[in-house]
Design a protein around this motif. Structure first.
Motif, PDB file in Angstrom:
ATOM      1  N   GLY A   1       5.745   6.816  13.612  1.00 40.38           N
ATOM      2  CA  GLY A   1       6.001   7.833  12.590  1.00 40.38           C
ATOM      3  C   GLY A   1       6.233   7.224  11.239  1.00 40.38           C
ATOM      4  N   ARG A   2       6.756   8.056  10.328  1.00 40.11           N
ATOM      5  CA  ARG A   2       6.971   7.590   8.960  1.00 40.11           C
ATOM      6  C   ARG A   2       8.001   8.476   8.265  1.00 40.11           C
ATOM      7  N   VAL A   3       8.554   7.902   7.174  1.00 39.90           N
ATOM      8  CA  VAL A   3       9.466   8.637   6.302  1.00 39.90           C
ATOM      9  C   VAL A   3       8.868   8.644   4.913  1.00 39.90           C
ATOM     10  N   VAL A   4       8.779   9.829   4.314  1.00 37.99           N
ATOM     11  CA  VAL A   4       8.319   9.970   2.932  1.00 37.99           C
ATOM     12  C   VAL A   4       9.564  10.182   2.072  1.00 37.99           C
TER      13      VAL A   4
ATOM     14  N   HIS B   1      -0.288  16.375   5.103  1.00 44.92           N
ATOM     15  CA  HIS B   1      -0.968  15.109   5.396  1.00 44.92           C
ATOM     16  C   HIS B   1       0.021  14.044   5.853  1.00 44.92           C
ATOM     17  N   GLY B   2       1.174  14.483   6.374  1.00 44.23           N
ATOM     18  CA  GLY B   2       2.229  13.533   6.732  1.00 44.23           C
ATOM     19  C   GLY B   2       1.763  12.458   7.693  1.00 44.23           C
ATOM     20  N   ASP B   3       0.912  12.828   8.675  1.00 48.60           N
ATOM     21  CA  ASP B   3       0.496  11.844   9.671  1.00 48.60           C
ATOM     22  C   ASP B   3      -0.481  10.826   9.125  1.00 48.60           C
ATOM     23  N   ASN B   4      -0.935  11.003   7.869  1.00 42.26           N
ATOM     24  CA  ASN B   4      -1.827  10.028   7.243  1.00 42.26           C
ATOM     25  C   ASN B   4      -1.141   9.251   6.107  1.00 42.26           C
ATOM     26  N   MET B   5       0.155   9.485   5.903  1.00 44.10           N
ATOM     27  CA  MET B   5       0.835   8.888   4.754  1.00 44.10           C
ATOM     28  C   MET B   5       0.893   7.362   4.821  1.00 44.10           C
ATOM     29  N   ASP B   6       0.991   6.816   6.055  1.00 45.92           N
ATOM     30  CA  ASP B   6       1.139   5.371   6.195  1.00 45.92           C
ATOM     31  C   ASP B   6      -0.058   4.715   6.848  1.00 45.92           C
TER      32      ASP B   6
ATOM     33  N   VAL C   1       8.140   7.609  -5.273  1.00 45.16           N
ATOM     34  CA  VAL C   1       7.904   7.965  -3.868  1.00 45.16           C
ATOM     35  C   VAL C   1       7.587   6.679  -3.115  1.00 45.16           C
ATOM     36  N   VAL C   2       8.221   6.515  -1.967  1.00 48.19           N
ATOM     37  CA  VAL C   2       7.969   5.369  -1.093  1.00 48.19           C
ATOM     38  C   VAL C   2       7.728   5.896   0.315  1.00 48.19           C
ATOM     39  N   ILE C   3       6.798   5.281   1.033  1.00 44.26           N
ATOM     40  CA  ILE C   3       6.549   5.623   2.424  1.00 44.26           C
ATOM     41  C   ILE C   3       7.086   4.493   3.300  1.00 44.26           C
ATOM     42  N   SER C   4       7.886   4.832   4.301  1.00 46.88           N
ATOM     43  CA  SER C   4       8.402   3.846   5.252  1.00 46.88           C
ATOM     44  C   SER C   4       7.807   4.123   6.624  1.00 46.88           C
TER      45      SER C   4
ATOM     46  N   TYR D   1       0.798  -1.224   0.000  1.00 49.92           N
ATOM     47  CA  TYR D   1       0.000   0.000   0.000  1.00 49.92           C
ATOM     48  C   TYR D   1       0.833   1.279   0.000  1.00 49.92           C
ATOM     49  N   LEU D   2       2.153   1.161   0.143  1.00 48.50           N
ATOM     50  CA  LEU D   2       2.973   2.339   0.439  1.00 48.50           C
ATOM     51  C   LEU D   2       3.942   2.721  -0.677  1.00 48.50           C
ATOM     52  N   THR D   3       3.538   2.467  -1.935  1.00 46.57           N
ATOM     53  CA  THR D   3       4.280   2.980  -3.092  1.00 46.57           C
ATOM     54  C   THR D   3       3.306   3.818  -3.921  1.00 46.57           C
TER      55      THR D   3
END
Length: 282
Positions: free
Chosen positions: A249-252, A277-282, A241-244, A211-213
């Motif tokens: 938390g998360r890394v964009v 929207h960083g807190d909803n990225m993952d 773009v990849v979300i980790s 779900y994170l690509t």
């Protein structure tokens, strides 16, 4: 506030920001989500910090500053690499890491960074900043490897070095990417194909989490500019773009240049969505 005051204030804000305001009699929609449902989330103003200074790509940092301060009108905090150890990251929601050399950061700074992101922070990492995060174990993304990639000759004439090695670089070219329009990073886009600008030979595989690509390249992505055949094959297997996820938390990760020279407007919104929207990225 009285109803008249609310109406007057809304008109003032709408004129200032070039927006239209509509009155509704009900929160129920004929289609889509209802107003006020739990799928409608409030956006909190992010508190943004960006690393600058020694070792950091000044062009990239300048592009981001221009977008945020000059175009968006949202000032944010910049911290020199030498002073990074003195900052309390818990005063911020978002950390932007432009491309650069982060090996000068102390072990204490790295541990503080890990703790902050694990507690819910958002890192926006550009290109080789992502590689550094991988090295420090904050993320675990994998590079693209070609099973049948041609090997370099064991010996070459010295005067061919610039041409031979230069041919491997991606100096700046344009590609067609495919967006996941349901992902928060693509909010505001209506077409799932988007031209992107790339000037790096960092090729990272799509996330192990399916779900994170949210941005990947099409089957035939090359639109313009030079790229070697080997790098093009790597690009076809790569993510833009990849979300980790990292703790809470998360890394964009951005592997293209979404803000290139303050002129590549089509991908600015990807970068801004990562901030808001960083807190909803993952």
């Amino acid at each position: 506030m009285k109803a008249e005051e609310v109406s007057s204030k809304l008109k003032e804000l709408a004129a200032k920001n070039g927006q239209k305001v509509y009155a509704v009699q009900t929160g129920l929609n004929l289609s889509g989500i209802d107003l006020g449902s739990n799928k409608v989330s409030a956006i909190q103003q992010p508190k943004v910090l960006m690393v600058v200074g020694t070792g950091i790509n000044s062009y990239e940092a300048g592009e981001i500053w221009n977008l945020m301060d000059q175009q968006l009108g949202m000032p944010f905090t910049k911290i020199n690499t030498e002073q990074f150890g003195r900052v309390n990251l818990h005063d911020y929601t978002t950390l932007i890491m432009p491309s650069g050399n982060y090996n000068t950061l102390s072990e204490g700074s790295v541990n503080h960074l890990k703790d902050w992101v694990n507690r819910g922070g958002t890192i926006i990492a550009m290109k080789n900043a992502s590689l550094w995060l991988n090295q420090k174990g904050i993320t675990k993304e994998a590079a693209v490897e070609l099973a049948d990639a041609p090997k370099d000759p064991e010996v070459l004439p010295f005067d061919t070095r610039n041409d031979f090695e230069g041919a491997k670089e991606v100096g700046g070219s344009i590609y067609l990417a495919e967006l996941d329009l349901t992902h928060p990073i693509a909010y505001g886009y209506h077409r799932n194909n988007l031209p992107v600008y790339r000037n790096t030979d960092i090729f990272i595989a799509p996330s192990a989490d399916k779900y994170l690509t949210p941005v990947k390249y099409t089957a035939n992505p090359h639109l313009g500019g030079y790229i070697s055949k080997t790098n093009l094959e790597k690009l076809k297997l790569s993510a833009g773009v990849v979300i980790s996820s990292s703790g809470q938390g998360r890394v964009v990760h951005f592997f293209d240049s979404p803000n290139f020279r303050g002129t590549w407007f089509g991908t600015n919104k990807l970068f801004l969505n990562a901030i808001f929207h960083g807190d909803n990225m993952d």
